[in-house]
Scaffold this motif. Structure first.
Motif, PDB file in Angstrom:
ATOM      1  N   GLN A 118       0.824  -1.205   0.000  1.00 17.25           N
ATOM      2  CA  GLN A 118       0.000   0.000   0.000  1.00 17.25           C
ATOM      3  C   GLN A 118       0.865   1.265   0.000  1.00 17.25           C
ATOM      4  O   GLN A 118       0.602   2.217  -0.737  1.00 17.25           O
ATOM      5  CB  GLN A 118      -0.901  -0.002   1.244  1.00 17.25           C
ATOM      6  CG  GLN A 118      -2.018  -1.026   1.208  1.00 17.25           C
ATOM      7  CD  GLN A 118      -3.102  -0.629   0.222  1.00 17.25           C
ATOM      8  OE1 GLN A 118      -3.464   0.544   0.105  1.00 17.25           O
ATOM      9  NE2 GLN A 118      -3.631  -1.612  -0.493  1.00 17.25           N
ATOM     10  N   ALA A 121       2.492   1.685  -3.343  1.00 17.60           N
ATOM     11  CA  ALA A 121       1.534   2.211  -4.319  1.00 17.60           C
ATOM     12  C   ALA A 121       1.347   3.716  -4.141  1.00 17.60           C
ATOM     13  O   ALA A 121       1.271   4.467  -5.120  1.00 17.60           O
ATOM     14  CB  ALA A 121       0.197   1.488  -4.174  1.00 17.60           C
ATOM     15  N   PHE A 122       1.285   4.157  -2.888  1.00 14.30           N
ATOM     16  CA  PHE A 122       1.139   5.592  -2.615  1.00 14.30           C
ATOM     17  C   PHE A 122       2.354   6.362  -3.127  1.00 14.30           C
ATOM     18  O   PHE A 122       2.214   7.394  -3.778  1.00 14.30           O
ATOM     19  CB  PHE A 122       0.971   5.795  -1.110  1.00 14.30           C
ATOM     20  CG  PHE A 122       0.732   7.225  -0.718  1.00 14.30           C
ATOM     21  CD1 PHE A 122      -0.535   7.776  -0.796  1.00 14.30           C
ATOM     22  CD2 PHE A 122       1.778   8.017  -0.264  1.00 14.30           C
ATOM     23  CE1 PHE A 122      -0.769   9.097  -0.433  1.00 14.30           C
ATOM     24  CE2 PHE A 122       1.565   9.335   0.099  1.00 14.30           C
ATOM     25  CZ  PHE A 122       0.285   9.880   0.015  1.00 14.30           C
ATOM     26  N   SER A 124       4.376   5.403  -5.444  1.00 14.54           N
ATOM     27  CA  SER A 124       4.464   5.269  -6.898  1.00 14.54           C
ATOM     28  C   SER A 124       3.626   6.313  -7.617  1.00 14.54           C
ATOM     29  O   SER A 124       4.032   6.827  -8.665  1.00 14.54           O
ATOM     30  CB  SER A 124       4.009   3.870  -7.331  1.00 14.54           C
ATOM     31  OG  SER A 124       4.822   2.880  -6.730  1.00 14.54           O
ATOM     32  N   THR A 125       2.465   6.628  -7.057  1.00 15.48           N
ATOM     33  CA  THR A 125       1.554   7.569  -7.717  1.00 15.48           C
ATOM     34  C   THR A 125       1.750   8.998  -7.205  1.00 15.48           C
ATOM     35  O   THR A 125       2.123   9.894  -7.958  1.00 15.48           O
ATOM     36  CB  THR A 125       0.103   7.121  -7.493  1.00 15.48           C
ATOM     37  OG1 THR A 125      -0.121   6.919  -6.081  1.00 15.48           O
ATOM     38  CG2 THR A 125      -0.184   5.829  -8.217  1.00 15.48           C
ATOM     39  N   ARG A 235       2.283  -2.258  -7.173  1.00 15.01           N
ATOM     40  CA  ARG A 235       0.895  -1.941  -7.515  1.00 15.01           C
ATOM     41  C   ARG A 235       0.759  -0.429  -7.593  1.00 15.01           C
ATOM     42  O   ARG A 235       1.571   0.320  -7.058  1.00 15.01           O
ATOM     43  CB  ARG A 235      -0.078  -2.524  -6.485  1.00 15.01           C
ATOM     44  CG  ARG A 235       0.097  -1.961  -5.076  1.00 15.01           C
ATOM     45  CD  ARG A 235      -1.103  -2.293  -4.198  1.00 15.01           C
ATOM     46  NE  ARG A 235      -1.214  -3.705  -3.922  1.00 15.01           N
ATOM     47  CZ  ARG A 235      -2.165  -4.225  -3.144  1.00 15.01           C
ATOM     48  NH1 ARG A 235      -3.076  -3.430  -2.613  1.00 15.01           N
ATOM     49  NH2 ARG A 235      -2.213  -5.517  -2.910  1.00 15.01           N
ATOM     50  N   TRP A 236      -0.298   0.026  -8.266  1.00 12.91           N
ATOM     51  CA  TRP A 236      -0.506   1.458  -8.455  1.00 12.91           C
ATOM     52  C   TRP A 236      -1.694   1.977  -7.655  1.00 12.91           C
ATOM     53  O   TRP A 236      -1.771   3.164  -7.344  1.00 12.91           O
ATOM     54  CB  TRP A 236      -0.722   1.774  -9.934  1.00 12.91           C
ATOM     55  CG  TRP A 236       0.510   1.573 -10.750  1.00 12.91           C
ATOM     56  CD1 TRP A 236       0.834   0.463 -11.479  1.00 12.91           C
ATOM     57  CD2 TRP A 236       1.600   2.482 -10.901  1.00 12.91           C
ATOM     58  NE1 TRP A 236       2.056   0.616 -12.077  1.00 12.91           N
ATOM     59  CE2 TRP A 236       2.561   1.856 -11.754  1.00 12.91           C
ATOM     60  CE3 TRP A 236       1.868   3.750 -10.425  1.00 12.91           C
ATOM     61  CZ2 TRP A 236       3.745   2.470 -12.118  1.00 12.91           C
ATOM     62  CZ3 TRP A 236       3.059   4.370 -10.794  1.00 12.91           C
ATOM     63  CH2 TRP A 236       3.984   3.725 -11.635  1.00 12.91           C
ATOM     64  N   ARG A 237      -2.619   1.108  -7.295  1.00 17.91           N
ATOM     65  CA  ARG A 237      -3.808   1.548  -6.565  1.00 17.91           C
ATOM     66  C   ARG A 237      -3.616   1.324  -5.077  1.00 17.91           C
ATOM     67  O   ARG A 237      -3.116   0.288  -4.651  1.00 17.91           O
ATOM     68  CB  ARG A 237      -5.040   0.792  -7.061  1.00 17.91           C
ATOM     69  CG  ARG A 237      -5.347   1.027  -8.535  1.00 17.91           C
ATOM     70  CD  ARG A 237      -6.618   0.316  -8.943  1.00 17.91           C
ATOM     71  NE  ARG A 237      -7.779   0.835  -8.212  1.00 17.91           N
ATOM     72  CZ  ARG A 237      -9.014   0.353  -8.343  1.00 17.91           C
ATOM     73  NH1 ARG A 237      -9.244  -0.659  -9.180  1.00 17.91           N
ATOM     74  NH2 ARG A 237     -10.005   0.859  -7.651  1.00 17.91           N
ATOM     75  N   TRP A 238      -4.017   2.304  -4.279  1.00 22.78           N
ATOM     76  CA  TRP A 238      -3.897   2.190  -2.836  1.00 22.78           C
ATOM     77  C   TRP A 238      -5.245   2.506  -2.193  1.00 22.78           C
ATOM     78  O   TRP A 238      -6.120   3.120  -2.797  1.00 22.78           O
ATOM     79  CB  TRP A 238      -2.825   3.125  -2.300  1.00 22.78           C
ATOM     80  CG  TRP A 238      -2.775   4.484  -2.933  1.00 22.78           C
ATOM     81  CD1 TRP A 238      -2.067   4.861  -4.024  1.00 22.78           C
ATOM     82  CD2 TRP A 238      -3.489   5.662  -2.518  1.00 22.78           C
ATOM     83  NE1 TRP A 238      -2.278   6.182  -4.326  1.00 22.78           N
ATOM     84  CE2 TRP A 238      -3.143   6.701  -3.409  1.00 22.78           C
ATOM     85  CE3 TRP A 238      -4.378   5.939  -1.486  1.00 22.78           C
ATOM     86  CZ2 TRP A 238      -3.663   7.990  -3.302  1.00 22.78           C
ATOM     87  CZ3 TRP A 238      -4.893   7.223  -1.364  1.00 22.78           C
ATOM     88  CH2 TRP A 238      -4.532   8.228  -2.259  1.00 22.78           C
ATOM     89  N   GLN A 239      -5.407   2.055  -0.955  1.00 21.24           N
ATOM     90  CA  GLN A 239      -6.679   2.175  -0.252  1.00 21.24           C
ATOM     91  C   GLN A 239      -6.581   3.276   0.798  1.00 21.24           C
ATOM     92  O   GLN A 239      -5.701   3.239   1.675  1.00 21.24           O
ATOM     93  CB  GLN A 239      -7.044   0.839   0.413  1.00 21.24           C
ATOM     94  CG  GLN A 239      -7.217  -0.306  -0.558  1.00 21.24           C
ATOM     95  CD  GLN A 239      -7.423  -1.636   0.154  1.00 21.24           C
ATOM     96  OE1 GLN A 239      -7.457  -1.692   1.375  1.00 21.24           O
ATOM     97  NE2 GLN A 239      -7.572  -2.692  -0.626  1.00 21.24           N
ATOM     98  N   TRP A 240      -7.497   4.236   0.727  1.00 18.07           N
ATOM     99  CA  TRP A 240      -7.477   5.345   1.670  1.00 18.07           C
ATOM    100  C   TRP A 240      -7.731   4.866   3.097  1.00 18.07           C
ATOM    101  O   TRP A 240      -7.246   5.464   4.068  1.00 18.07           O
ATOM    102  CB  TRP A 240      -8.511   6.378   1.258  1.00 18.07           C
ATOM    103  CG  TRP A 240      -8.560   7.569   2.166  1.00 18.07           C
ATOM    104  CD1 TRP A 240      -9.605   7.996   2.923  1.00 18.07           C
ATOM    105  CD2 TRP A 240      -7.489   8.491   2.410  1.00 18.07           C
ATOM    106  NE1 TRP A 240      -9.265   9.121   3.631  1.00 18.07           N
ATOM    107  CE2 TRP A 240      -7.967   9.451   3.327  1.00 18.07           C
ATOM    108  CE3 TRP A 240      -6.188   8.597   1.942  1.00 18.07           C
ATOM    109  CZ2 TRP A 240      -7.184  10.500   3.785  1.00 18.07           C
ATOM    110  CZ3 TRP A 240      -5.394   9.647   2.401  1.00 18.07           C
ATOM    111  CH2 TRP A 240      -5.896  10.582   3.314  1.00 18.07           C
TER     112      TRP A 240
END
Length: 505
Positions: A118, A121-122, A124-125, A235-240
């Motif tokens: 996670q 991913a954060f 990365s973006t 990964r590119w998507r992370w969960q708030w």
């Protein structure tokens, strides 16, 4: 060499405690049923980790000294000042862009299985977005300093900031698992890659682009080695839902350090603007020399998330540890800086060239300020461990504000001396951290640290005005008088030696 490193790590364990809190929280020990066994294991890991970190710091210091000798001598104060300005912006970007998430990754006791993914991913973006902001704002730095070359240099350093962010997820997991040897090796190899690129390019007349491209290579190698040592799935998507508490923890913990990291912008934004690139280069080399001579302080800082939390509940033990630690800091740093100051008037021109001789004038003042700051390192460590982050942040804010105000007031009139005077003007800010520490643990005993600092000041100041022989005599007389007249100070080296012999026998 191993015995000497063991001795250093032992002193870190006995005087500089905050790291044990991190190590303790990184693994779920049962303190009700197995406290003694767990503590013994942690103490062994802290000592072992201290040796690895000290080895890495010694290696780093040696490489850094060699590279600075070649690069600074070849570039001269003005071009080196351009490098210093760019590096200040680069390191400030690194320290602030991680948002405290690596600290959360290391310290969170119940980290989710996909926690590292996670955070990666954060980075990365959002990290790419932050680097884009740095790239777009680069012309503002060039305009502010009055040197358009800085625009291109800062833009080259934007992507390495992202490399560093991504790499720190892997190294953070290694530190969580107490694999200090791997972390030290990765950092050492990446630094080697930097100098293997930077030094030849400087010798081939690439000017300031040599060190800049060296940093690009260093961050690239760091990313490659870190991800090989501890692979974190990309990964590119992370969960708030995960990032919100992680950011809250990281920002709360790191806010005071963020304020202090603004100091890295002093040379790029203040000194270069008011004094020019040559003054920025001279100030930077003096700061670099002080940091190298006080390199054990850096090890103590890194270990400082290590043993302090164990003593926070015991006010008397905390006061005693702080009092002893202040003395060790003053004894480890003061004589080394004073000794170098005595020979600086001939060794700096010999190493760097005659153009760098003016840095001798500002070195003693920076060294005095650094010595006082080192004495209060453990106060900050104890306050962090006790959760008093706001108090540390307030002191850091006052420190940076006084430094910048001092530069604005003194640099236009006194040039190099003005920066040294600004450093000395920050000393009153440490009263805030003393008061904050005293409110929850009582006042520590400053007597031994005070006398050691007092003995360091005459040879430091004398190095600017006295010939070499006279200043060596002043150094011997100053410390000789202290040890001859003060019985408690004489006991400090004996205590250190006794502790070292006990641990190594």
């Amino acid at each position: 060499m191993h015995d000497e490193l063991t001795f250093v790590a032992t002193q870190l364990e006995s005087t500089c405690y905050v790291e044990l809190n991190r190590l303790t929280l990184s693994r779920p020990y049962n303190f009700q049923l197995g406290y003694m066994k767990s503590t013994k294991g942690l103490r062994k890991k802290v000592l072992k980790g201290g040796i690895y970190l000290t080895l890495r710091q010694l290696f780093s210091a040696a490489l850094s000294l060699i590279s600075v000798l070649i690069i600074a001598r070849r570039l001269g104060p003005a071009n080196y000042g351009l490098v210093a300005v760019s590096m200040g912006i680069f390191y400030f970007s690194i320290w602030t862009s991680q948002l405290g998430l690596v600290v959360y990754l290391i310290r969170q006791p119940d980290l989710r299985e996909d926690g590292a993914e996670q955070i990666l991913a954060f980075f990365s973006t959002v990290g790419l977005g932050l680097c884009a902001v740095l790239w777009l704002t680069a012309p503002a730095f060039g305009w502010w300093t009055g040197h358009s070359e800085i625009t291109a240099v800062v833009r080259w350093l934007a992507l390495p900031v992202w490399f560093e962010m991504v790499a720190r997820v892997s190294t953070g997991m290694l530190e969580r698992e107490l694999k200090f040897a791997e972390v030290g090796m990765i950092e050492a190899l990446s630094q080697c890659a930097n100098y293997l690129v930077a030094v030849p390019l400087v010798l081939l007349n690439w000017s300031y682009w040599g060190p800049i491209l060296g940093i690009v290579v260093q961050c690239s190698v760091l990313l490659f080695l870190a991800r090989r040592a501890h692979w974190v799935p990309w990964r590119w998507r992370w969960q708030w839902s995960f990032l919100k508490p992680a950011l809250h923890y990281g920002l709360t913990y790191s806010a005071s350090d963020w304020i202090l990291s603004v100091k890295a912008l002093t040379v790029p934004l203040v000194v270069s603007r008011l004094g020019g690139l040559e003054t920025a280069g001279l100030v930077s080399i003096a700061i670099r020399l002080v940091e190298q001579l006080a390199m054990l302080r850096i090890v103590i800082r890194r270990m400082s998330i290590s043993v302090m939390a164990k003593f926070v509940g015991d006010a008397k033990a905390t006061r005693q540890a702080i009092s002893q630690g202040m003395t060790y800091q003053a004894l480890l740093i003061g004589p080394i800086c004073a000794g170098f100051a005595c020979v600086s008037t001939w060794i700096i021109p010999l190493m760097f060239g005659a153009k760098w001789l003016p840095s001798v004038h500002v070195f003693p003042l920076i060294a005095i300020a650094a010595l006082v700051s080192a004495v209060f390192d453990l106060h900050a460590a104890a306050l962090y461990a006790a959760g008093h982050n706001r108090e540390v942040g307030l002191q850091n804010f006052c420190y940076v504000s006084m430094l910048w105000l001092g530069c604005i007031l003194f640099l236009p009139s006194f040039d190099l001396w003005g920066y040294g005077m600004a450093e000395l003007a920050t000393i009153p800010s440490y009263f805030l951290i003393h008061r904050a520490f005293s409110q929850f643990s009582g006042s520590p005993n400053y007597k031994q640290a005070f006398w050691l600092i007092l003995a360091t000041v005459p040879p430091l100041i004398g190095s600017v005005f006295l010939p070499f022989g006279y200043n060596i005599g002043l150094l011997i007389a100053s410390y000789g008088s202290l040890f001859a007249l003060n019985h408690s100070i004489r006991q400090v080296p004996l205590e250190l030696f006794s502790t070292w012999k006990t641990r190594t026998s």
